[in-house]
Design an enzyme around this catalytic site. Structure first.
Site, PDB file in Angstrom:
ATOM      1  N   THR A   1       0.852  -1.190   0.000  1.00 32.90           N
ATOM      2  CA  THR A   1       0.000   0.000   0.000  1.00 32.90           C
ATOM      3  C   THR A   1       0.886   1.238   0.000  1.00 32.90           C
ATOM      4  O   THR A   1       1.660   1.469   0.927  1.00 32.90           O
ATOM      5  CB  THR A   1      -0.911   0.028   1.236  1.00 32.90           C
ATOM      6  OG1 THR A   1      -1.729  -1.137   1.235  1.00 32.90           O
ATOM      7  CG2 THR A   1      -1.799   1.272   1.237  1.00 32.90           C
TER       8      THR A   1
ATOM      9  N   LYS B   1       0.710   4.566   8.797  1.00 34.39           N
ATOM     10  CA  LYS B   1       1.166   4.799   7.419  1.00 34.39           C
ATOM     11  C   LYS B   1       0.001   5.011   6.458  1.00 34.39           C
ATOM     12  O   LYS B   1      -0.031   6.000   5.708  1.00 34.39           O
ATOM     13  CB  LYS B   1       2.009   3.612   6.948  1.00 34.39           C
ATOM     14  CG  LYS B   1       2.379   3.652   5.460  1.00 34.39           C
ATOM     15  CD  LYS B   1       3.142   2.425   5.029  1.00 34.39           C
ATOM     16  CE  LYS B   1       2.313   1.168   4.963  1.00 34.39           C
ATOM     17  NZ  LYS B   1       1.504   1.090   3.709  1.00 34.39           N
TER      18      LYS B   1
ATOM     19  N   LYS C   1      -7.136   1.328  -3.312  1.00 36.96           N
ATOM     20  CA  LYS C   1      -6.687   0.763  -2.037  1.00 36.96           C
ATOM     21  C   LYS C   1      -6.645   1.843  -0.958  1.00 36.96           C
ATOM     22  O   LYS C   1      -6.966   1.589   0.206  1.00 36.96           O
ATOM     23  CB  LYS C   1      -5.305   0.123  -2.188  1.00 36.96           C
ATOM     24  CG  LYS C   1      -4.742  -0.471  -0.891  1.00 36.96           C
ATOM     25  CD  LYS C   1      -5.641  -1.549  -0.305  1.00 36.96           C
ATOM     26  CE  LYS C   1      -5.196  -2.055   1.064  1.00 36.96           C
ATOM     27  NZ  LYS C   1      -3.917  -2.760   1.069  1.00 36.96           N
TER      28      LYS C   1
END
Length: 302
Positions: free
Chosen positions: A99, A243, A175
């Site tokens: 990701t 993150k 995503k």
């Protein structure tokens, strides 16, 4: 020479491990690379070829799955010393499953393509259980040639591949939105379970009721069970959502998007990380809320 039945997985964490085992079950010869020697030993025992460097792992493979944590690690395992680009043959398909911010994915893809490689922007979802069974969802974008070459390998690791575009970037964009929802749902689960504990509701009973009620979500069903069990073994860690929600924040700032719920969830994950919970299961954000209100959750000292 490339072998169409040889695949490489760089990064044997919970998702990469599942992908590697799924490829082995499908009859691929699989090389795996990870920084942890104990993981490499287990992978060798499972029938894979354990490699100490990405360069060693990528040699001869037609498909290379990259499952490391963030874009800096992706750059290192691809372009750094003993990186995969040192041995990968022209036309190798790199499946970028990490990701990343869409801009980072595009930049890395352009460098790979300039080196003669094919790229599928291929972030995944479904958790470690579905990764182990080869039933993850892949949010993918790339050229027809890249999909054709990687098709058998993708089929081995996934239940569903969504083709979202003919170039890298759209996969990472979708995503990112998935992670916005996932992070907010985890935070909401933590809030709901903590309030229930504070008000004296039996958490197992609550979980059994809500998981089949309108307020449920996939994350409530999954992470709520972790909280009820007091099990914070990291399937996906707190720091992952620091993150990923950070990517949501930066992209929202760049585009002028408004994401107040994601911002609040990010604050909670950051607070949990700073409290030393960064490597625990992401459901551990519930501990922060419990400490603030004096509630005791399973797995916490009274």
């Amino acid at each position: 020479m490339q072998d169409s039945r040889k695949a490489t997985v760089i990064g044997l964490g919970s998702m990469g491990w599942g992908a590697a085992l799924s490829l082995l079950r499908a009859g691929f010869a699989v090389s795996g690379c990870d920084v942890r020697q104990d993981v490499l030993q287990r992978f060798s025992e499972a029938g894979g070829k354990a490699c100490d460097t990405p360069a060693a792992a990528a040699q001869g493979a037609e498909s290379v799955f990259v499952y490391v944590v963030n874009h800096a690690q992706v750059e290192h395992v691809l372009f750094g010393p003993q990186g995969a680009l040192e041995t990968a043959a022209a036309g190798t398909v790199f499946l970028l499953c990490t990701t990343m911010a869409p801009s980072a994915t595009i930049s890395i893809s352009e460098r790979l393509q300039a080196a003669g490689m094919l790229v599928v922007d291929a972030p995944v979802s479904g958790g470690h259980v579905k990764a182990l069974s080869g039933e993850i969802t892949v949010m993918a974008s790339g050229t027809d040639e890249a999909f054709a070459r990687a098709g058998a390998a993708l089929d081995a690791v996934s239940a569903k591949v969504f083709r979202l575009g003919d170039r890298p970037g759209p996969g990472s964009q979708v995503k990112m939105i998935n992670q916005l929802l996932a992070g907010v749902h985890i935070a909401a689960t933590a809030e709901a379970m903590t309030l229930a504990a504070k008000t004296g509701i039996d958490l197992k009973t609550l979980y059994d009721v809500l998981r089949v009620s309108a307020g449920s979500s996939w994350m409530f069903e999954n992470r709520g069970e972790h909280i009820v069990a007091g099990d914070y073994t990291p399937r996906s860690a707190v720091d992952i959502f620091v993150k990923d929600l950070g990517i949501v924040r930066s992209e929202a700032e760049r585009t002028g998007g408004v994401t107040p719920l994601a911002a609040t969830a990010l604050e909670l994950f950051v607070e949990a990380s700073q409290a030393g919970l960064g490597r625990e299961d992401d459901a551990a954000v519930a501990k922060i809320l419990a400490r603030k209100c004096g509630a005791t959750l399973p797995g916490m000292e009274g």
